[in-house]
Design an enzyme around this catalytic site. Structure first.
Site, short mmCIF file in Angstrom:
data_model
loop_
_atom_site.label_atom_id
_atom_site.label_comp_id
_atom_site.label_asym_id
_atom_site.label_seq_id
_atom_site.Cartn_x
_atom_site.Cartn_y
_atom_site.Cartn_z
CG ASP A 43 -2.22 0.79 0.94
OD1 ASP A 43 -3.30 0.17 0.82
OD2 ASP A 43 -2.15 2.04 0.83
CG ASP A 64 3.01 5.40 -6.48
OD1 ASP A 64 2.08 4.83 -7.09
OD2 ASP A 64 3.27 6.61 -6.64
CG ASN A 91 -7.90 -4.41 -4.40
OD1 ASN A 91 -9.06 -4.42 -4.81
ND2 ASN A 91 -7.52 -3.80 -3.29
CE1 TYR A 159 -12.77 3.10 -9.90
CE2 TYR A 159 -14.67 2.37 -11.16
CZ TYR A 159 -13.81 2.21 -10.10
OH TYR A 159 -13.98 1.16 -9.23
CB THR A 194 -16.13 1.39 1.09
OG1 THR A 194 -16.70 2.25 0.10
CG2 THR A 194 -15.68 0.10 0.44
N1 LIG Z 1 -15.68 0.18 -3.33
C1 LIG Z 1 -16.42 -0.14 -4.39
O1 LIG Z 1 -17.63 0.06 -4.43
C2 LIG Z 1 -15.74 -0.78 -5.59
C3 LIG Z 1 -16.55 -1.34 -6.60
C4 LIG Z 1 -15.92 -1.93 -7.71
C5 LIG Z 1 -14.54 -1.93 -7.80
N2 LIG Z 1 -13.80 -1.35 -6.81
C6 LIG Z 1 -12.34 -1.37 -6.95
O2 LIG Z 1 -11.80 -2.14 -5.89
C7 LIG Z 1 -10.49 -1.69 -5.58
C8 LIG Z 1 -10.40 -1.40 -4.10
O3 LIG Z 1 -11.39 -0.45 -3.78
P1 LIG Z 1 -11.77 -0.06 -2.27
O4 LIG Z 1 -13.16 0.45 -2.28
O5 LIG Z 1 -11.39 -1.17 -1.36
O6 LIG Z 1 -10.80 1.21 -2.08
P2 LIG Z 1 -10.15 1.87 -0.78
O7 LIG Z 1 -10.00 3.31 -1.11
O8 LIG Z 1 -10.91 1.48 0.46
O9 LIG Z 1 -8.70 1.18 -0.74
C9 LIG Z 1 -7.77 1.39 -1.74
C10 LIG Z 1 -6.37 1.23 -1.16
O10 LIG Z 1 -5.43 1.44 -2.25
C11 LIG Z 1 -4.38 2.25 -1.77
N3 LIG Z 1 -3.78 3.00 -2.88
C12 LIG Z 1 -4.31 4.04 -3.55
N4 LIG Z 1 -3.44 4.49 -4.47
C13 LIG Z 1 -2.33 3.68 -4.38
C14 LIG Z 1 -1.09 3.64 -5.06
N5 LIG Z 1 -0.78 4.53 -6.03
N6 LIG Z 1 -0.20 2.70 -4.72
C15 LIG Z 1 -0.48 1.79 -3.74
N7 LIG Z 1 -1.64 1.81 -3.06
C16 LIG Z 1 -2.56 2.73 -3.38
C17 LIG Z 1 -5.01 3.17 -0.74
O11 LIG Z 1 -4.05 3.70 0.15
C18 LIG Z 1 -6.03 2.24 -0.07
O12 LIG Z 1 -5.47 1.60 1.05
C19 LIG Z 1 -10.24 -0.49 -6.49
O13 LIG Z 1 -9.53 -0.90 -7.63
C20 LIG Z 1 -11.64 -0.05 -6.85
O14 LIG Z 1 -11.67 0.64 -8.08
C21 LIG Z 1 -14.37 -0.79 -5.71
#
Ligand SMILES: NC(=O)c1ccc[n+]([C@@H]2O[C@H](COP(=O)([O-])OP(=O)(O)OC[C@H]3O[C@@H](n4cnc5c(N)ncnc54)[C@H](O)[C@@H]3O)[C@@H](O)[C@H]2O)c1
Length: 260
Positions: A43, A64, A91, A159, A194
């Site tokens: 992360d 990153d 992810n 996105y 979330t």
């Molecule tokens: N939450 C939803 O409703 C949903 C639905 C479909 C898909 N998604 C996808 O699921 C994945 C996770 O989503 P989430 O809701 O758990 O998000 P979240 O924001 O809760 O967690 C994302 C994590 O990624 C980390 N992150 C962000 N940029 C980064 C980088 N450049 N390098 C390393 N780490 C990085 C953040 O610090 C965070 O801990 C994403 O790809 C999102 O697009 C989410």
């Protein structure tokens, strides 16, 4: 939700999870560890990532995911610490407010989302696959979204395009490396309950209602329900599941009207 799980499908496997500090990544780190995997938590957020790694008895690597050298170091750490790279859950992703309708989204916002959501998956797959080829085994799960399959009038244009790219790339990699024992699938979650979503919808119940009406199940997913799908795809139970857009969306993409 995961407390009663007795499934131990991943004993001795090593899993790399990006975005492990929060949401789907965090729930998945827990689920994979509960099934016996060694989990390497990547992360950009050191505090969240460290806490995630501690909670699963794993290893934290600050990364990153848009930086090729840092991504290489993440997978190298997994290999050097645990001796293999069996599962890559690519992810990490962002959904910033300046990515909106194409009419309002500037080039910088577009590029940033492409970098974090799509280029990152390219980098992670590129780093993971050589270890998996060497082992003759591996499962890669790349997080896309149901919006890679369906259009939304409430657009987040970069996105959506980035997730479409994740889906197409995963499919192609799954085909290319299938005979080397490597499966690659795109995971397509529906909206997940979330903190971000809760905050958004608490402020605007009308927006929540507008989305909820499209979900046959009548609620958003819990992160643990998405994690369960990842654990399945990671495991040998999914030995014949490859190059798919694996939907975990409560029926959204199958619905014409919902049983309201
Ligand atoms: N939450 C939803 O409703 C949903 C639905 C479909 C898909 N998604 C996808 O699921 C994945 C996770 O989503 P989430 O809701 O758990 O998000 P979240 O924001 O809760 O967690 C994302 C994590 O990624 C980390 N992150 C962000 N940029 C980064 C980088 N450049 N390098 C390393 N780490 C990085 C953040 O610090 C965070 O801990 C994403 O790809 C999102 O697009 C989410």
């Amino acid at each position: 939700m995961t407390q009663d799980i007795v499934c131990r499908r991943l004993v001795g496997r090593t899993a790399v999870v990006t975005g492990a500090g929060s949401g789907i990544g965090l729930a998945t780190a827990h689920r994979l560890a509960s099934e016996g995997a060694h989990v390497v938590c990547g992360d950009i957020d050191a505090a969240a990532g460290t806490s995630a790694a501690e909670s699963v008895g794993g290893t934290f690597v600050q990364v990153d995911v848009t930086d090729a050298a840092q991504v290489d170091a993440l997978f190298r750490t997994a290999y050097e610490t645990y001796g293999s790279v069996d599962i890559a859950f690519n992810n990490a992703g962002i959904s910033p407010p300046d990515d909106d309708s194409i009419l309002d989204t500037g080039l910088e916002a577009w590029k940033r989302v492409q970098e974090v959501n799509l280029t990152s998956v390219y980098l992670c797959c590129k780093a993971a696959i050589p270890y998996m080829r060497e082992q003759g085994r591996g499962s890669i799960i790349n997080t896309a979204s149901f919006v890679a399959r369906m259009g939304a009038a409430t657009s987040q244009i970069s996105y959506t395009a980035s997730k479409g790219g994740v889906l197409a790339m995963s499919r192609e990699l799954g085909v290319q490396f299938a005979r080397e024992g490597i499966r690659v699938n795109a995971l397509c979650p529906g909206p997940v309950n979330t903190p971000l979503l809760q905050e958004l919808f608490a402020k605007d119940p009308e927006r929540a209602a507008r989305r909820l009406v499209h979900i046959p199940v009548g609620r958003f997913a819990e992160a643990e329900e998405i994690a369960a799908a990842v654990a399945f795809l990671a495991s040998d139970d999914a030995a014949f599941v490859n190059a798919t857009d694996f939907l975990v969306d409560g029926g959204i993409s199958g619905a014409y009207v919902t049983p309201l």
